[in-house]
Design a protein around this motif. Structure first.
Motif, PDB file in Angstrom:
ATOM      1  N   PRO A   1      29.750  47.822 -51.470  1.00  0.00           N
ATOM      2  CA  PRO A   1      31.129  47.120 -51.727  1.00  0.00           C
ATOM      3  C   PRO A   1      31.314  45.878 -50.684  1.00  0.00           C
ATOM      4  CG  PRO A   1      31.174  49.654 -51.689  1.00  0.00           C
ATOM      5  CD  PRO A   1      29.901  48.886 -51.479  1.00  0.00           C
TER       6      PRO A   1
ATOM      7  N   GLU B   1      34.725  52.411 -41.144  1.00  0.00           N
ATOM      8  CA  GLU B   1      34.483  52.709 -42.526  1.00  0.00           C
ATOM      9  C   GLU B   1      34.877  51.638 -43.260  1.00  0.00           C
ATOM     10  OE1 GLU B   1      32.765  54.951 -44.118  1.00  0.00           O
ATOM     11  OE2 GLU B   1      32.043  55.504 -42.426  1.00  0.00           O
TER      12      GLU B   1
ATOM     13  N   GLN C   1      25.627  52.320 -49.800  1.00  0.00           N
ATOM     14  CA  GLN C   1      27.101  52.139 -48.918  1.00  0.00           C
ATOM     15  C   GLN C   1      27.345  50.603 -48.561  1.00  0.00           C
ATOM     16  OE1 GLN C   1      26.660  54.555 -45.307  1.00  0.00           O
ATOM     17  NE2 GLN C   1      24.658  53.469 -44.823  1.00  0.00           N
ATOM     18  N   SER C   2      26.549  49.806 -48.495  1.00  0.00           N
ATOM     19  CA  SER C   2      26.680  48.414 -48.207  1.00  0.00           C
ATOM     20  C   SER C   2      27.132  47.715 -49.340  1.00  0.00           C
ATOM     21  CB  SER C   2      25.506  47.968 -47.571  1.00  0.00           C
ATOM     22  OG  SER C   2      24.365  48.015 -48.520  1.00  0.00           O
TER      23      SER C   2
ATOM     24  N   LEU D   1      32.058  57.312 -52.527  1.00  0.00           N
ATOM     25  CA  LEU D   1      32.211  57.169 -51.104  1.00  0.00           C
ATOM     26  C   LEU D   1      33.486  57.688 -50.681  1.00  0.00           C
ATOM     27  CD1 LEU D   1      31.273  53.261 -51.154  1.00  0.00           C
ATOM     28  CD2 LEU D   1      29.919  55.019 -49.997  1.00  0.00           C
ATOM     29  N   THR D   2      34.396  57.722 -51.369  1.00  0.00           N
ATOM     30  CA  THR D   2      35.899  58.321 -50.937  1.00  0.00           C
ATOM     31  C   THR D   2      35.491  59.810 -50.558  1.00  0.00           C
ATOM     32  OG1 THR D   2      36.712  56.799 -52.002  1.00  0.00           O
ATOM     33  CG2 THR D   2      38.221  58.885 -51.410  1.00  0.00           C
TER      34      THR D   2
ATOM     35  N   ARG E   1      33.073  53.741 -55.705  1.00  0.00           N
ATOM     36  CA  ARG E   1      34.440  53.857 -54.826  1.00  0.00           C
ATOM     37  C   ARG E   1      34.897  55.432 -54.890  1.00  0.00           C
ATOM     38  NH1 ARG E   1      40.455  52.453 -55.843  1.00  0.00           N
ATOM     39  NH2 ARG E   1      41.234  52.791 -53.810  1.00  0.00           N
TER      40      ARG E   1
ATOM     41  N   ARG F   1      32.896  48.338 -43.123  1.00  0.00           N
ATOM     42  CA  ARG F   1      31.529  48.594 -43.776  1.00  0.00           C
ATOM     43  C   ARG F   1      31.821  48.384 -45.184  1.00  0.00           C
ATOM     44  NH1 ARG F   1      29.156  52.420 -41.003  1.00  0.00           N
ATOM     45  NH2 ARG F   1      30.384  54.099 -41.891  1.00  0.00           N
ATOM     46  N   HIS F   2      33.071  48.760 -45.673  1.00  0.00           N
ATOM     47  CA  HIS F   2      33.365  48.767 -47.223  1.00  0.00           C
ATOM     48  C   HIS F   2      33.981  47.604 -47.757  1.00  0.00           C
ATOM     49  CE1 HIS F   2      33.102  53.563 -47.028  1.00  0.00           C
ATOM     50  NE2 HIS F   2      31.917  52.859 -47.303  1.00  0.00           N
TER      51      HIS F   2
ATOM     52  N   GLU G   1      37.049  46.370 -46.443  1.00  0.00           N
ATOM     53  CA  GLU G   1      38.718  46.585 -46.768  1.00  0.00           C
ATOM     54  C   GLU G   1      39.369  45.730 -45.852  1.00  0.00           C
ATOM     55  OE1 GLU G   1      39.862  50.290 -48.154  1.00  0.00           O
ATOM     56  OE2 GLU G   1      38.008  51.049 -48.776  1.00  0.00           O
TER      57      GLU G   1
END
Length: 341
Positions: free
Chosen positions: A114, A178, A111-112, A52-53, A49, A181-182, A184
């Motif tokens: 999460p 985004e 990146q996939s 990625l952030t 996290r 993808r994550h 959220e």
């Protein structure tokens, strides 16, 4: 604690019940997963996290603010991640950070994760309490109601309080991509075209665009407009970041029809600021479907001169391959929403 450290019932390797017998392929996949997990026992999910952030924010300081931790602490965690991997991930400069070649490779592979983890958790939960939905600006209330009724069904919610609900919130289109993808948000509502190959889409709104202006605008006295009328006007229009794809496509269509519009860009999609700009700028008009502004005394609407006007299409999106995508496909078939895989 590592994300892999929580207690999990052992995989039934010996004498499993008939209904849980894994196939040879599933068994081999499980053994491979266990082997891979042994190599990352000390890997912490929060480092993904953090990484990625920082990539999304562009600077460590901006990422630290978003994560609500101190900048030195975040820098320390990123350095710890780099030591664990054995390679630098970022090039630091006064302008921010850039990914190294190794950082780009790492991003491409992780990146996939999460989203996959969130999907796995959701798959183990048969009845989630709420599905978070990102909504771009300017979406009419009737579209939100249509999405609500389609994905969940208001009558069913009243009969069964335990059924999933939609939790809608304003999220810009770029951020939606985004967040989907994550993992959220489960669904997004965006304007098409919206270039994102990893998403599926179901069109819920498809209306022709017309000219919007303040009621006392000189052109409001015309019942029919010409391209010559519009040539003297600037067009209040989205910046690319607000509506990628749509922001670029419509002006090109207008030019092909006879209006090379001078754009007056806005970096937001808030309705109040949209109306304020039209009311306070003399030679400014905008584009909206008639249904989106009808009944608003602060705005006047006129059709475009063209017989075939550009259209505004709104779509519900979901991450391809996710449970939300399967739900969206079924709902689209039930309600005749054009589905775009």
């Amino acid at each position: 604690m590592s994300v892999l450290d929580e207690g999990i019932a052992p995989f039934p390797l010996e004498q499993p019940a008939a209904e849980t017998v894994p196939s040879d392929q599933e068994h081999d996949g499980f053994i491979q997963a266990v082997t891979h997990a042994e190599d990352i026992d000390d890997f912490d999910m929060r480092h993904l996290r953090y990484f990625l952030t920082v990539v999304r924010a562009g600077t460590v300081s901006a990422a630290a603010q978003e994560l609500h931790i101190s900048q030195p602490s975040l820098s320390q965690q990123i350095r710890r991640l780099e030591r664990r991997i054995g390679a630098p991930l970022f090039i630091r400069s006064s302008r921010g950070v850039e990914l190294t070649a190794g950082g780009r490779a790492f991003l491409r592979e992780i990146q996939s994760i999460p989203g996959q983890l969130r999907t796995a958790i959701a798959a183990a939960t048969p009845a989630p309490r709420a599905w978070p939905v990102g909504v771009c600006g300017g979406v009419p209330a009737e579209v939100l109601a249509q999405v609500q009724n389609g994905l969940v069904g208001c009558a069913r919610i009243r009969q069964d309080p335990a059924r999933p609900r939609l939790r809608m919130r304003s999220v810009g289109t770029v951020d939606q991509l985004e967040l989907l993808r994550h993992g959220e948000i489960e669904f997004g509502i965006v304007r098409l075209p919206c270039p994102a190959p990893h998403l599926v889409r179901a069109v819920v709104w498809d209306e022709p665009l017309g000219i919007v202006m303040r009621p006392d605008h000189p052109l409001a006295a015309h019942t029919a407009l010409t391209w010559a009328d519009l040539a003297t006007q600037r067009l209040l229009w989205y910046e690319r970041g607000c509506a990628p794809g749509y922001a670029e496509t419509v002006p090109v269509q207008l030019a092909g029809l006879g209006w090379n519009a001078r754009l007056h860009p806005i970096d937001h999609d808030q309705q109040a600021l949209f109306v304020h700009a039209l009311q306070t700028t003399a030679d400014l008009v905008a584009l909206r479907p008639r249904l989106a502004v009808q009944g608003d005394p602060q705005l006047a609407w006129r059709p475009l001169p063209a017989g075939v006007a550009p259209r505004e299409r709104l779509a519900v999106t979901a991450l391809a391959g996710s449970r939300a995508a399967h739900v969206l496909r079924r709902v689209a078939a039930r309600h005749d929403w054009p589905y775009l895989p």
